[in-house]
Design a protein around this motif. Structure first.
Motif, short mmCIF file in Angstrom:
data_model
loop_
_atom_site.label_atom_id
_atom_site.label_comp_id
_atom_site.label_asym_id
_atom_site.label_seq_id
_atom_site.Cartn_x
_atom_site.Cartn_y
_atom_site.Cartn_z
N GLU A 1 0.84 -1.20 0.00
CA GLU A 1 0.00 0.00 0.00
C GLU A 1 0.88 1.25 0.00
N PRO A 2 0.38 2.36 -0.59
CA PRO A 2 1.18 3.58 -0.66
C PRO A 2 1.58 4.09 0.73
N MET A 3 2.81 4.59 0.82
CA MET A 3 3.31 5.08 2.09
C MET A 3 2.42 6.18 2.67
N VAL A 4 1.91 7.07 1.81
CA VAL A 4 1.09 8.18 2.30
C VAL A 4 -0.17 7.66 2.98
N LEU A 5 -0.69 6.53 2.55
CA LEU A 5 -1.87 5.95 3.19
C LEU A 5 -1.52 5.43 4.59
N HIS A 6 -0.35 4.83 4.74
CA HIS A 6 0.09 4.39 6.07
C HIS A 6 0.18 5.60 7.02
N PRO B 1 5.67 6.66 8.09
CA PRO B 1 4.60 5.65 8.09
C PRO B 1 4.41 4.92 9.42
N PHE B 2 5.35 5.08 10.35
CA PHE B 2 5.24 4.41 11.64
C PHE B 2 5.21 5.41 12.79
N PHE C 1 10.06 7.60 17.85
CA PHE C 1 9.65 7.77 16.47
C PHE C 1 10.66 7.02 15.60
N PRO C 2 10.23 5.97 14.90
CA PRO C 2 11.16 5.31 13.98
C PRO C 2 11.63 6.30 12.92
N PRO C 3 12.82 6.08 12.33
CA PRO C 3 13.30 6.98 11.29
C PRO C 3 12.33 7.07 10.13
N GLY C 4 12.29 8.24 9.49
CA GLY C 4 11.45 8.43 8.31
C GLY C 4 12.06 7.75 7.10
N VAL C 5 11.38 7.88 5.97
CA VAL C 5 11.79 7.22 4.73
C VAL C 5 12.24 8.29 3.73
#
Length: 267
Positions: free
Chosen positions: A30-35, A105-106, A240-244
């Protein structure tokens, strides 16, 4: 403590130099923006909006329950894009808006809600989060932004440099040609790039001219400090996990998603 009534706005630009089409890159199919938008809704947001300039992103969100604001392709920053989104959405001046980056996303739900609470509890123009730094690599990394707080929790300074600078400890390490451990006695905070504002403050901030400090450090939030605004900083309740940002980050995010799915099935 429950979060106040708030909305989340997510800037999502298709073009990205290190990871083109980043909002539509797939994580778990699924698209990252949706997560990212789902994290906003999980935090208790009344609405989740994605502010984009690309129809492909809007189409990917159809039927998701997420609202889309088609914004100008000419915005210089995500903040400018969200200021336009606030006008499109028609948010009242006192609406609490959380600016969640589209590559998170997380992002933990409690952290998103914490920013909203900080806005509600403070009369500062902007609210944000920080987390302690406990390793020397992060302290010296210019990509890890440091924040210094006053006793009341307001920001004194953001910098890519290791502020505050432990003069004597670093001088001793330099004389011994060792800088591979945290200096003793210090307390450093890494800024987490999530912001909260009242809608009126968001629009006013986007209208401010860029400041000298902002241009020197390439940190947009310094514009507010240089203009005399208060920025309230709260410690993040969860990591906060690292971003993408890169293909390697995307591969790591996919592994993390798979691990979470397995844990959910086994739990």
């Amino acid at each position: 403590m429950t979060a106040p009534d708030f909305v989340v706005a997510i800037p999502a630009r298709y073009a990205a130099s290190r990871l083109p089409g980043k909002p539509l890159r797939l994580i778990g199919g699924e698209p990252m923006v949706l997560h990212v938008a789902r994290r906003a809704l999980a935090a208790g947001a009344r609405e989740a909006w994605v502010a984009t300039d690309d129809l492909r992103i809007a189409e990917a969100l159809q039927g998701s329950g997420v609202q889309v604001a088609m914004t100008s392709p000419d915005h210089a920053s995500g903040t400018d894009r969200l200021a336009e989104c606030s006008r499109i959405a028609g948010w009242a001046d006192d609406t609490i808006v959380v600016n969640l980056q589209g590559d998170e996303p997380f992002a933990p739900a409690d952290g998103i809600a914490c920013v909203a609470r900080t806005v509600a509890d403070s009369d500062a123009g902007i609210a944000t989060l920080a987390t302690p730094i406990d390793d020397i690599d992060t302290l010296l990394d210019p990509n890890a932004v440091k924040v210094v707080r006053a006793a009341n929790g307001d920001t004194l300074m953001f910098s890519r440099a290791p502020l505050p600078w432990p003069r004597d400890a670093f001088a001793k390490q330099a004389s011994e040609k060792t800088r591979d451990a945290m200096p003793p006695g210090g307390h450093w905070l890494r800024h987490i790039g999530i912001y909260g504002y009242r809608a009126s403050a968001l629009r006013a901030f986007a209208a401010l001219p860029a400041g000298v400090l902002e241009r020197i450090e390439s940190l947009e939030q310094l514009r507010a400090l240089e203009a005399g605004w208060r920025i309230a900083v709260t410690l993040a309740p969860s990591p906060f996990p690292p971003g993408v940002d890169t293909p390697d980050d995307l591969a790591r995010a996919e592994r993390l998603w798979q691990d979470m799915e397995r844990a959910g099935r086994n739990g």
